[in-house]
Scaffold this active site. Structure first.
Site, short mmCIF file in Angstrom:
data_model
loop_
_atom_site.label_atom_id
_atom_site.label_comp_id
_atom_site.label_asym_id
_atom_site.label_seq_id
_atom_site.Cartn_x
_atom_site.Cartn_y
_atom_site.Cartn_z
CE LYS A 19 7.41 7.82 5.70
NZ LYS A 19 7.88 7.10 4.54
CE LYS A 78 2.42 2.67 8.43
NZ LYS A 78 2.77 3.42 7.22
CE LYS A 116 10.69 -0.56 5.75
NZ LYS A 116 10.90 -0.06 4.40
P1 TYM Z 1 7.52 0.93 2.27
O1 TYM Z 1 8.96 0.60 2.04
O2 TYM Z 1 7.16 1.85 3.36
O3 TYM Z 1 6.70 -0.40 2.51
C1 TYM Z 1 6.80 -1.49 1.62
C2 TYM Z 1 5.46 -2.16 1.48
O4 TYM Z 1 5.01 -2.63 2.77
C3 TYM Z 1 3.71 -2.17 3.02
N1 TYM Z 1 3.55 -1.94 4.47
C4 TYM Z 1 2.60 -2.49 5.22
N2 TYM Z 1 1.59 -3.34 4.92
C5 TYM Z 1 0.78 -3.73 5.93
N3 TYM Z 1 0.95 -3.32 7.21
C6 TYM Z 1 1.93 -2.48 7.57
N4 TYM Z 1 2.10 -2.09 8.83
C7 TYM Z 1 2.82 -2.02 6.54
N5 TYM Z 1 3.90 -1.19 6.53
C8 TYM Z 1 4.32 -1.15 5.25
C9 TYM Z 1 3.58 -0.88 2.23
O5 TYM Z 1 2.23 -0.56 1.97
C10 TYM Z 1 4.35 -1.22 0.97
O6 TYM Z 1 3.53 -1.91 0.05
N6 TYM Z 1 6.00 4.19 -1.16
C11 TYM Z 1 6.31 2.79 -0.98
C12 TYM Z 1 7.44 2.31 -1.85
C13 TYM Z 1 7.27 2.57 -3.31
C14 TYM Z 1 6.34 1.95 -4.17
C15 TYM Z 1 6.60 2.49 -5.47
C16 TYM Z 1 5.34 1.00 -3.97
C17 TYM Z 1 8.01 3.43 -4.07
N7 TYM Z 1 7.61 3.36 -5.35
C18 TYM Z 1 5.83 2.09 -6.56
C19 TYM Z 1 4.58 0.62 -5.09
C20 TYM Z 1 4.83 1.16 -6.36
C21 TYM Z 1 6.71 2.62 0.48
O7 TYM Z 1 6.93 3.53 1.19
O8 TYM Z 1 6.85 1.38 0.87
#
Ligand code: TYM
Length: 350
Positions: free
Chosen positions: A118, A211, A214
């Protein structure tokens, strides 16, 4: 003594919720409601770690917080039985993150691959928050002493860091934890990642080695949860494939990332295994498989998109859900924070 099982997970309100978020995370959030007490959080404090133009500024942030909440509910999360809230309403997330900043080591954070991706080449210009992001994530989970965390594959390293932080806190303060009656010197559980299902890493529709994300500049790389049926059909028909027919066995998918991705998406949406999907479509052309995939995708996603639209049209209702969820989350967070203060040695009002 064992910890009571509790599920926590979060999704960032940074726009364009897509099929990867849905299949990698949200579908599993829904399932876990039957067996666990669950807390699902819209992690707005995490969203602002990126430059303002990435998350879109204040009006866009508020809109996106409501949209992610709507997606949770439209997908089948019950905010009455479980807890749904946005992170910034519970100040203890930031407070516990500070304590964890003093537990986590620079060397651990320096290894985080997501920060490297990032921040890109201009690392000097990345926010301190982006660097510290995984520490806040550990605080999110451990504030509720959650034991299980459903996430996509890309969050695995962050979950390992959360475990390291929990373990180091338990070690550093072991005597104090025992003095305060905690779990044989264990105050925080080591949270377990739940990375399950056939679509833990959904890939871009334009490039099977990247991957689905967004932030990809091409909207054709992903299926958004708000896409209408025509858009979904167009994106799947244009999705990159190779000239060979689909293989009849899973092994045949290994050197073919685009085929593997589409079969994985089909399997996840239909609740079947990859092998089972190949038994039906193996040996056939992509065009007929894609037609079936369009039909399945539209059947599964259209009702969710429709319900999200209905929900976001009433922001007052969504805000009330988030406020109620935050009140219930705060009650748990407050207890953990007070105990943490006792353990560390801070003086506070009981
Ligand atoms: P974020 O918002 O990027 O993504 C949310 C969830 O979607 C999953 N994900 C995917 N799974 C499969 N294939 C993909 N291409 C894909 N893109 C995203 C992510 O793995 C995630 O589960 N850091 C986290 C948010 C967070 C969090 C937490 C999660 C903040 N605090 C505590 C668990 C526990 C994140 O960036 O998610």
């Amino acid at each position: 003594m064992a910890f009571v099982e509790r599920v926590f997970s979060g999704v960032q309100p940074t726009g364009n919720l897509h099929l990867g978020n849905y299949l990698g995370a949200i579908v599993n959030f829904v399932k876990l409601q039957d067996t666990h007490n669950c807390i699902y959080c819209v992690v707005d404090l995490h969203a602002i770690t990126q430059p303002v133009d990435v998350w879109g500024g204040p009006a866009e942030l508020a809109r996106n917080i409501r949209e992610v909440t709507a997606a949770f509910i439209a997908a089948g999360i019950d905010p009455k039985k479980h807890i749904v809230f946005n992170q910034s309403q519970v100040a203890e997330h930031a407070e516990l993150a500070w304590v964890f900043n003093c537990v986590a080591r620079m060397g651990w954070l320096n290894r985080m691959t997501q920060f490297k991706e990032k921040a890109g080449k201009d690392r000097e210009n990345a926010s301190v928050g982006l660097y510290d992001y995984p520490v806040l994530m550990a605080a999110d989970i451990l504030l509720y002493r959650a034991t299980h965390v459903p996430v996509g594959e890309d969050q695995k390293q962050h979950l390992e860091l959360s475990r390291d932080i929990a373990q180091k806190f338990n070690n550093d303060f072991g005597d104090s934890i025992r003095k305060h009656g905690g779990n044989d010197g264990l105050f925080f559980p080591l949270p377990e990642p739940l990375i399950t299902g056939p679509a833990t890493r959904v890939m871009s529709l334009r490039d099977g080695t990247k991957k689905m994300s967004k932030s990809d500049a091409s909207d054709y790389s992903r299926i958004n949860l708000t896409d209408d049926a025509d858009t979904i059909a167009q994106k799947i028909r244009k999705a990159k494939t190779d000239p060979e027919p689909l293989p009849t066995e899973e092994k045949g998918l290994e050197p073919r990332p685009e085929a593997d991705n589409l079969v994985g998406i089909f399997a996840a949406l239909s609740g079947r295994s990859r092998a089972d999907v190949l038994r039906e479509f193996g040996g056939g052309q992509f065009s007929s498989f894609k037609n079936a995939l369009v039909e399945l995708c539209v059947a599964k996603l259209s009702p969710i998109a429709g319900e999200m639209k209905r929900l976001v049209a009433d922001p007052g209702h969504i805000d009330a859900i988030l406020i109620d969820g935050a009140d219930r989350a705060r009650a748990i967070a407050d207890e953990t924070m007070k105990l943490t203060k006792d353990i560390v040695g801070f003086i506070h009002r009981r």
